[in-house]
Design an enzyme around this catalytic site. Structure first.
Site, PDB file in Angstrom:
ATOM      1  N   ARG A 107       0.893  -1.364  -0.138  1.00 15.58           N
ATOM      2  CA  ARG A 107      -0.210   0.351  -0.030  1.00 15.58           C
ATOM      3  C   ARG A 107       0.720   1.639  -0.290  1.00 15.58           C
ATOM      4  O   ARG A 107       1.804   1.801   0.996  1.00 15.58           O
ATOM      5  CB  ARG A 107      -0.703   0.069   0.986  1.00 15.58           C
ATOM      6  N   THR A 111      -0.800   7.845  -0.897  1.00 11.65           N
ATOM      7  CA  THR A 111      -2.084   7.251  -1.855  1.00 11.65           C
ATOM      8  C   THR A 111      -3.245   6.177  -0.781  1.00 11.65           C
ATOM      9  O   THR A 111      -4.474   6.378  -1.420  1.00 11.65           O
ATOM     10  CB  THR A 111      -1.881   7.318  -3.280  1.00 11.65           C
ATOM     11  N   ASP A 203      -0.520  -3.562  12.495  1.00 15.61           N
ATOM     12  CA  ASP A 203       0.447  -3.799  11.447  1.00 15.61           C
ATOM     13  C   ASP A 203       0.080  -5.050  11.391  1.00 15.61           C
ATOM     14  O   ASP A 203       1.462  -5.816  11.549  1.00 15.61           O
ATOM     15  CB  ASP A 203       1.114  -3.423  10.543  1.00 15.61           C
ATOM     16  N   ASP A 206       4.070  -6.780   9.991  1.00 13.10           N
ATOM     17  CA  ASP A 206       5.320  -6.179  11.495  1.00 13.10           C
ATOM     18  C   ASP A 206       5.326  -7.159  12.292  1.00 13.10           C
ATOM     19  O   ASP A 206       6.141  -8.112  12.442  1.00 13.10           O
ATOM     20  CB  ASP A 206       5.299  -4.887  11.636  1.00 13.10           C
TER      21      ASP A 206
END
Length: 212
Positions: A107, A111, A203, A206
């Protein structure tokens, strides 16, 4: 809340218990990986519930018997890299004959739109019922792009399996692909300004791999 006929939210106590541990910020990478794999395996029972069966003749130690087995349905598992990798082994423990493909997306931090960097699929992908794996369905951009890729390859049966979904992600996927069934362990409140699910789990990539 009802999110439509093609959204399935699992409320099984074992799944919910393990999901709570996955969410906990104090859960380390090793335990996080183990829990994600376990939840994926538990969810696989429901995702594969409608596989067709056929009657077969077998012989038990006592004598002949009629039994039912999966009727040769070809399955494929497609993790979205990198976080989707954490769900693969749990699925393969139940459906070891499934082929595994990979779609690499990330991602863009500015944006929030997905960018493709890798795609490797089984040669007969268009003959298989595919299950896309991604722990988080946030904006829905990556999942929608993955479905786009697969449909371009001629795939007609696609399911999406995630641990946590945001209402925005569900809406985005079904706006373009209303035929795709979404399986999740939870639908959370919303997305924040950075495109993360609230309260979510942080995340997933992660936390799986111990990176920041």
């Amino acid at each position: 809340m009802d999110y439509g006929k093609n959204v399935f939210v699992f409320d099984h106590p074992l799944i919910q218990h393990k999901l709570a541990l996955i969410r906990d910020e104090n859960t380390g990478a090793k335990e996080f990986r183990e829990l994600v794999e376990e939840v994926a395996m538990l969810m696989a029972y429901e995702v594969t519930r409608n596989l067709p069966l056929e009657e077969v003749q077998i012989k038990t130690p006592i004598g002949p018997a009629k039994a039912r087995m999966i009727s040769g349905k070809k399955l494929g598992i497609i993790p979205i890299l990198r976080a989707g990798l954490g769900m693969v082994n749990g699925m393969l423990k139940l459906i070891p004959a499934a082929k595994v493909g990979h779609i690499g997306l990330y991602r863009d931090p500015d944006t929030l739109t997905p960018v493709e960097y890798y795609c490797k699929l089984p040669a007969d992908v268009n003959e298989r019922e595919l299950i896309i794996l991604d722990p988080m369905l946030a904006t829905g951009g990556s999942a929608t792009m993955a479905v786009d890729f697969l449909k371009e390859k001629g795939v007609t049966s696609i399911k999406l399996m995630c641990l946590i979904a945001a209402p925005e992600g569900i809406a985005a996927v079904h706006k373009k692909h209303p035929d795709v069934e979404i399986y999740t362990a939870a639908v959370d409140e919303k997305l924040n300004s950075h495109g993360y699910i609230v309260p979510g789990l942080g995340d997933a990539g992660d936390r799986l791999f111990g990176t920041k």
